[in-house]
Design an enzyme around this catalytic site. Structure first.
Site, mmCIF file in Angstrom:
data_model
loop_
_atom_site.group_PDB
_atom_site.id
_atom_site.type_symbol
_atom_site.label_atom_id
_atom_site.label_comp_id
_atom_site.label_asym_id
_atom_site.label_seq_id
_atom_site.Cartn_x
_atom_site.Cartn_y
_atom_site.Cartn_z
ATOM 1 N N THR A 117 18.192 -0.244 -2.567
ATOM 2 C CA THR A 117 16.769 -0.063 -2.906
ATOM 3 C C THR A 117 16.707 0.482 -4.329
ATOM 4 O O THR A 117 16.476 1.675 -4.540
ATOM 5 C CB THR A 117 16.072 0.935 -1.950
ATOM 6 O OG1 THR A 117 16.883 2.118 -1.857
ATOM 7 C CG2 THR A 117 15.899 0.355 -0.570
ATOM 8 N N CYS A 145 21.441 8.873 -5.534
ATOM 9 C CA CYS A 145 20.155 9.179 -4.886
ATOM 10 C C CYS A 145 19.240 10.156 -5.617
ATOM 11 O O CYS A 145 18.031 9.993 -5.591
ATOM 12 C CB CYS A 145 20.397 9.715 -3.481
ATOM 13 S SG CYS A 145 20.833 8.400 -2.343
#
Length: 480
Positions: free
Chosen positions: A88, A272
């Site tokens: 993503t 992240c």
């Protein structure tokens, strides 16, 4: 026999499924990916990712109840529970560019599930996704349902690389979010039953979908914020003569704050932290929460400031130029015990030094030359797309050599930068390194791993983040 299929054989999908297979011999687990090279690696002796303990777990289960395959559709259609663990990335163009998550790979996974399913499925979000993704996926599946029922769950991962297998064996918590309907609750119980094979019940937290999705972003934002907080303090410590290690030790003794994640460094990295905060910022902006968005933006700004500050320290200490000088870089991964270089601060530091025409010699025990060259020539968010969609054979950066030994890296160098806290860097023979470097010899410790006093005795000029400055550095401006 329950069948689980995971779409995406990356850092999350591979280890998570290996541990589920290891802990649940009665469940058949298949990890599928369209990348033939990646699946071949998972089926070989040389796994595609380095993670302590992963090899043993995979080798115990592979071929028994753990399978790696490129036959995506077969395994998806047979599975009862489907984990989706695809990339993503941050969008680079269009609406929300530079902040919003790009859900292209997620959407195509959802459409494929709808195409090939012949029985009811539980679909589990495993990738880090923005809040409300589940709703979008639900719509795609229900509009293409052909009478099949889908339940969407959010089950974010909280793995730390380098300790992922331990984190999976003994998680702080397992979070499962689902719909508050009867079917939704049944789906939650089905996934809970899988984890209950080895995770104590009180550690399995069940919430609604949005709480689970947001908890993951919030957890990463809080962790990154702690690093930026201590890094902001490190700049103040250098300016005042305080020692950031002593300050963070004193602060960490407060049980409300705790000692973890209070090590000053050249900056945070990893796949992240930045991505999730940008995502959080975008969601806040979309909901008209400008002040909240600005608050979280500062965490990234301080991280960028810390990396720039480090580069400026290096250049200004070495007579304000590194042009044509050899600088050794020890460590390229974003932290020790992983070969992962995603968003590593080393990229920005190296590019900063290259911008001043330095010649870099880089050593990292786990990162390949190909990966380093690729990272130094890639555009900002390209790393997060599947390899076959990344720019082909990057032009290698001319002033960069990659070596397989710290002593080789430091030979004839003017300065040495430590950018990853690998244990081996603590025990190097620094006398030998000093003897083979140009003089004056500089050490710039971006991870506070060296014994500063010892190195100064040998004759190095040492800069250590957040520590009282070497007399040499006192007259040099910290920020150009």
């Amino acid at each position: 026999m329950t069948k689980i299929c995971c779409i995406g054989a990356g850092y999350v999908g591979g280890p998570t499924m290996a541990v589920i297979a290891h802990k649940c011999p009665s469940i058949e687990v298949a990890v599928v990916d369209i990348s033939v090279a990646r699946i071949t690696a998972w089926n070989s002796d040389q796994l595609p990712i380095y993670e302590p303990g992963l090899d043993e777990v995979v080798k115990q289960c592979r071929g028994k109840n753990l399978f790696f395959s490129t036959d995506v559709e077969k395994h998806v259609s047979e599975a009862d529970i489907i984990f989706v663990s695809v990339n993503t990335p941050t969008k680079t163009r269009g609406l929300g560019a530079g902040k919003a998550a790009d859900l292209t790979y997620w959407e195509s996974a959802a459409r494929m599930i709808a195409d090939v399913s012949k029985s009811d499925k539980i679909v589990v979000e495993k990738s880090t996704v923005p809040v409300k993704t589940a709703e979008a996926i639900e719509r795609i599946l229900t509009h293409n349902s052909k009478g099949i029922n889908y339940q969407i769950l959010s089950n974010p991962e909280f793995l730390a690389e380098g300790t992922a297998i331990q984190d999976l064996f003994r998680p702080d918590r397992v979070l499962i979010g689902g719909r508050e309907t009867t079917e939704g609750q049944k789906a939650i119980q089905a996934l809970k039953a899988v984890y209950a094979h080895w995770v104590p019940e009180e550690r399995i937290i069940c919430t609604n979908l949005w709480s689970a999705e947001l908890s993951k972003l919030a957890a990463n934002a809080f962790l990154a914020q702690r690093i930026s907080s201590v890094n902001a303090m490190s700049a103040l410590c250098e300016a005042t003569g305080a020692d950031v290690s002593q300050v963070s030790h004193a602060v960490g003794k407060d049980t409300r704050i705790g000692p973890k994640f209070l090590n000053a460094s050249v900056g945070f990295g990893g796949s992240c932290f930045q991505k999730d905060i940008l995502n959080l910022v975008y969601i806040c902006e979309c909901n008209g929460l400008t002040e909240v968005a600005n608050y979280w933006k500062q965490v990234i700004k301080v991280n960028d400031y810390q990396k720039n500050r480090f580069v400026n320290r290096v250049v200004s200490s070495m007579f304000n130029t590194v042009s044509g000088k050899k600088v050794a870089i020890l460590g390229f991964a974003f932290k020790k015990d992983t070969g992962d270089t995603r968003e590593t601060p080393a990229i920005d530091v190296c590019n900063g030094l290259l911008g001043d025409k330095a010649c870099l010699s880089i050593y990292d025990p786990q990162v390949t030359e190909d990966q380093i060259q690729r990272d130094l020539s890639m555009k900002k968010f390209d790393w997060d797309h599947p390899v076959h969609l990344q720019p082909m054979s990057p032009t290698s950066v001319k002033q960069v050599t990659v070596v397989w030994d710290a002593y080789e890296a430091a030979k004839d160098a003017h300065g040495l930068c430590i950018l990853t806290e690998w244990d081996e860097f603590k025990t190097l023979d620094y006398q030998r390194i000093f003897d083979n470097m140009q003089k004056p010899a500089f050490v710039f410790d971006g991870r506070n791993v060296v014994n500063v006093e010892k190195l100064r005795e040998i004759g190095f000029i040492v800069y250590s983040i957040g520590k009282p400055l070497d007399p040499w550095l006192k007259d040099m401006p910290a920020m150009a």
